[in-house]
Structures are given as structure tokens and as C-alpha cells.
Design a protein around this motif. Structure first.
Motif: not given
Length: 131
Positions: A78-82, A93-97
Motif C-alpha cells: 500500500i506504501m503508506n509506510c514509505t 522497498k525493503a519488504i519487496v527485497h
């Protein structure tokens, strides 16, 4: 003392700066719905920080620990964190990696068992010859 190359050290940029303010945790709907199970963006960012560190000797154990549907895979991007990080970090991005690292090291035991069983049945009659 464990030495690290400049390239390996550069991989940690954007991860070790986290001050654990939990802004990303409070903005994450997945964390709202499952706070007792989902680790959340801050924890997963820190987990990936250690997993990507070339000096860490427990990478395999850390990957096994986060490889869980409720610990890691509750993130839906959802990208709220970023968007809300006061330090400008990118936990998504870290979670994707992190998901990619888990996928690269994952071995599917069931697939190997099925392949072995199917190869054992090569000479077996299928029953189709009686039609």
C-alpha cells in the motif's frame, strides 16, 4: 572486528537510519488488522537490514524466521509506510527485497516429493490401455 567492502556497506544505506519511531507501523492497514501477528514495516526493515549485511552470520536463520504468511506476507504494498517516514526511508522497498530473498532461498519440499513419486511410477500401468 568484521571488515566490510564499500559496496557492501552501501547496501545498508536507507536501512540503518531508521529511528524506530513507528510512524510506518501506525500508517499500515495490514498492521492495523493484524498487530498481534504481522511484524510491520519497521521490524521488517530492520530484519532486512541484518539479512543484507555481509557481516551477519545468521542470514539463513533470519530468512527462515520471517518466511511466514502472517509475519512477512501481510504486506500488500500500500506504501503508506514509505509516504509517512520522517527520515525519508523506504520500508516497502525493503519488504519487496526481503520477499525476493526468501523466494530465492526457498525450497519446496512437496514439489521434490511429488517429482520423486512420479518418477517411481514410470513402469506402472495407467489403466488407459483397457479402454
Amino acid at each position: 572486528e568484521y571488515f566490510q567492502s564499500k559496496e557492501d556497506r552501501a547496501k545498508l544505506d536507507g536501512m540503518y537510519e531508521c529511528i524506530l519511531c513507528a510512524c510506518c507501523m501506525t500508517s499500515c492497514p495490514s498492521y492495523w488488522w493484524n498487530p498481534e501477528y504481522y511484524l510491520g514495516p519497521a521490524v521488517l526493515l530492520q530484519a532486512y537490514r541484518w539479512i543484507s549485511d555481509s557481516r551477519d552470520q545468521f542470514t539463513e536463520e533470519r530468512l527462515a524466521w520471517v518466511n511466514d504468511t502472517m509475519k512477512l506476507y501481510r504486506c500488500h504494498g500500500i506504501m503508506n509506510c514509505t509516504a509517512c517516514c520522517p527520515k525519508g526511508l523506504d520500508p516497502a522497498k525493503a519488504i519487496v527485497h526481503l520477499k525476493a530473498e526468501v523466494a530465492a532461498t526457498y525450497t519446496d519440499g512437496w514439489k521434490n516429493i511429488m517429482t520423486e513419486q512420479i518418477s517411481n511410477n514410470k513402469g506402472r500401468e495407467s489403466g488407459m490401455m483397457y479402454m
